[in-house]
Design an enzyme around this catalytic site. Structure first.
Site, PDB file in Angstrom:
ATOM      1  N   GLU A 165       5.835  -6.185   1.755  1.00 39.25           N
ATOM      2  CA  GLU A 165       5.917  -4.803   2.246  1.00 39.25           C
ATOM      3  C   GLU A 165       7.372  -4.422   2.498  1.00 39.25           C
ATOM      4  OE1 GLU A 165       3.553  -4.362   5.890  1.00 39.25           O
ATOM      5  OE2 GLU A 165       2.081  -3.422   4.574  1.00 39.25           O
TER       6      GLU A 165
ATOM      7  N   HIS B 100       4.331  -9.270  10.779  1.00 40.17           N
ATOM      8  CA  HIS B 100       4.366  -7.941  10.167  1.00 40.17           C
ATOM      9  C   HIS B 100       5.755  -7.341  10.393  1.00 40.17           C
ATOM     10  CE1 HIS B 100       3.755  -3.627   9.694  1.00 40.17           C
ATOM     11  NE2 HIS B 100       2.788  -3.982   8.861  1.00 40.17           N
TER      12      HIS B 100
END
Ligand code: G3P
Length: 271
Positions: free
Chosen positions: A178, A130
């Site tokens: 993202e 992430h």
């Protein structure tokens, strides 16, 4: 003996994994089994290290995810902090993901997160790299391999189209695009940077059409979701738009309703 609740991931178009996930030798059954059906599009709620979503509150978010699934049929998974994961997995039917695992093997790995331990705690999948826990490419590849050995579903986060292409070659289950600058901003990637979503879909599907593509950052309402699906995304990653919402249930339901309403474009096949 099989664990209290066998969460069986039945992924759209991948029966073999369903069979693979159904390995009694690792799970113990006590009492009734329950099965979860996972279909796309999917919502993955990342609880990060938000105070609003730790301990008992993490369990409440998982129960909200389950209620939204029951109301809409849309799969809503949650990614709590590692310390909350087992309690969350034991208290709701929602699929539970780790926020991170390490590519270590059982044995001398002090302070690392063993994939098998997460699976044993009731975890169905894991986020990898992430934006707030980034890993080099070779570690991403090793982590996908280890997570797969532990029968965990892998969602690898990336911040560029080129990285999406590179990571797709490692055959994760899903890649999530993202842009870090939009994370937590309330400015939806699907509207502010549609090209990066479209680009990631094209890049990933060009390498391996089986790999799913999710998008995340700044998504807060149904319109943002519809825009993401129209760009070819097969699901979303969301955090603050739900965790920090005045009414998290209503916020999550709005996202799921948009997925429920959405109809993939009909492709005219001529000749
Ligand atoms: O993993 C999801 C996350 O990074 C997106 O954050 O708060 O913009 O929905 P947020």
């Amino acid at each position: 003996m099989v664990s209290p609740r066998v969460k069986t991931l039945y992924r759209y178009a991948s029966a073999d994994r369903f069979l693979k996930g159904y390995k009694y030798h690792r799970r113990q059954i006590v009492g009734a089994m329950s099965a979860i059906i996972i279909r796309y599009p999917i919502i993955l709620v990342n609880l990060k290290t938000y105070e609003e979503a730790m301990g008992q509150r993490a369990i409440e978010f998982a129960k909200i995810a389950e209620r939204v699934y029951e109301k809409t049929g849309i799969t809503v998974a949650v990614a709590p902090q590692a310390v909350d994961l087992q309690a969350v997995a034991e208290s709701s039917e929602a699929p539970v993901f780790a926020q991170h695992v390490d590519p270590v093997k059982p044995g001398k790995g002090t302070g690392h997160i063993l994939p098998e331990a997460m699976a044993e705690a009731g975890c169905e999948g894991t986020l990898i790299s992430h934006s707030e826990r980034q890993l080099p490419l070779e570690v991403i590849e090793a982590t996908i391999k280890r997570a797969r050995e532990a029968d965990l579903y892998t969602v690898v986060c990336v911040d560029t189209v080129e990285k999406a292409r590179r990571v797709a070659a490692f055959q994760p289950d899903a890649v999530a695009i993202e842009p870090p600058e939009l994370i937590g901003s309330g400015i939806p990637v699907s509207k502010a940077q549609p090209d990066i979503v479209r680009g990631a879909v094209g890049a990933v599907k060009g390498v391996n059409s089986k790999v799913k593509v999710l998008c995340g950052a700044g998504i807060t309402d149904g319109e943002d979701v519809t825009a993401a699906l129209e760009l070819g995304a097969e699901g979303i990653l969301v955090a603050s738009g739900v965790v920090k919402a005045r009414d998290p249930y209503a916020a999550l339901l709005d996202l799921a309703r948009a997925m429920q309403r959405w109809k993939p474009p009909v492709v005219d096949v001529v000749g």
